[in-house]
Design a protein around this motif. Sequence first.
Motif, short mmCIF file in Angstrom:
data_model
loop_
_atom_site.label_atom_id
_atom_site.label_comp_id
_atom_site.label_asym_id
_atom_site.label_seq_id
_atom_site.Cartn_x
_atom_site.Cartn_y
_atom_site.Cartn_z
N GLU A 81 -27.34 -42.41 41.40
CA GLU A 81 -27.25 -43.81 41.84
C GLU A 81 -28.11 -44.76 41.00
OE1 GLU A 81 -25.62 -45.79 44.28
OE2 GLU A 81 -24.28 -44.07 44.13
N HIS A 82 -29.33 -44.35 40.68
CA HIS A 82 -30.24 -45.25 39.98
C HIS A 82 -29.71 -45.68 38.61
CE1 HIS A 82 -31.89 -42.42 36.98
NE2 HIS A 82 -31.72 -41.51 37.93
N ASP A 88 -24.82 -51.60 31.31
CA ASP A 88 -24.62 -51.55 29.86
C ASP A 88 -24.97 -50.17 29.32
OD1 ASP A 88 -23.68 -54.17 29.67
OD2 ASP A 88 -25.69 -54.99 29.41
N LYS A 89 -26.09 -49.63 29.76
CA LYS A 89 -26.49 -48.29 29.33
C LYS A 89 -25.51 -47.24 29.86
CE LYS A 89 -29.24 -45.36 27.34
NZ LYS A 89 -29.13 -45.22 25.89
N LEU A 90 -25.10 -47.40 31.10
CA LEU A 90 -24.15 -46.47 31.70
C LEU A 90 -22.82 -46.51 30.95
CD1 LEU A 90 -23.97 -44.37 33.90
CD2 LEU A 90 -23.27 -46.16 35.49
N ALA A 91 -22.42 -47.67 30.48
CA ALA A 91 -21.19 -47.80 29.68
C ALA A 91 -21.31 -47.00 28.39
CB ALA A 91 -20.89 -49.26 29.39
N GLU A 92 -22.50 -46.92 27.81
CA GLU A 92 -22.70 -46.11 26.61
C GLU A 92 -22.43 -44.63 26.92
OE1 GLU A 92 -26.56 -46.73 24.83
OE2 GLU A 92 -26.34 -48.91 24.99
N TYR A 93 -22.89 -44.16 28.07
CA TYR A 93 -22.65 -42.77 28.47
C TYR A 93 -21.16 -42.54 28.74
CZ TYR A 93 -27.69 -42.12 28.97
OH TYR A 93 -29.03 -42.03 28.73
#
Length: 107
Positions: A81-82, A88-93
Amino acid sequence: MWEQKLERYDKLVDKCPRFVRKGKTVPYTSANGHMFSILNKDGELGFRYGKEVQQKYIEEFDTTLFKSYGATMRGYVLIPEHMFEDLDKLAEYLNESYDYVTSLEPK
């Protein structure tokens, strides 16, 4: 609550112009016939990676393998969740997961 998680997933996918979200009841993304992200009925998100990256991220994210409908989905990492605090960072993953499945033999 599930609707909010779906909306959040859509915002995440919208940050990745190379692919679109699919699925009405079980939202997911896929490429070359391979699914690489999925939002389960509990509103949990899983990304697919190769074995080495999967192990690295399970440790790095302090998480586990992803489960959907009670079954462990091999190759998928549960996104904590965090991590939604930085889309934006999650989109990189998520893009990394897309790159992984596009390297696989098409189905």
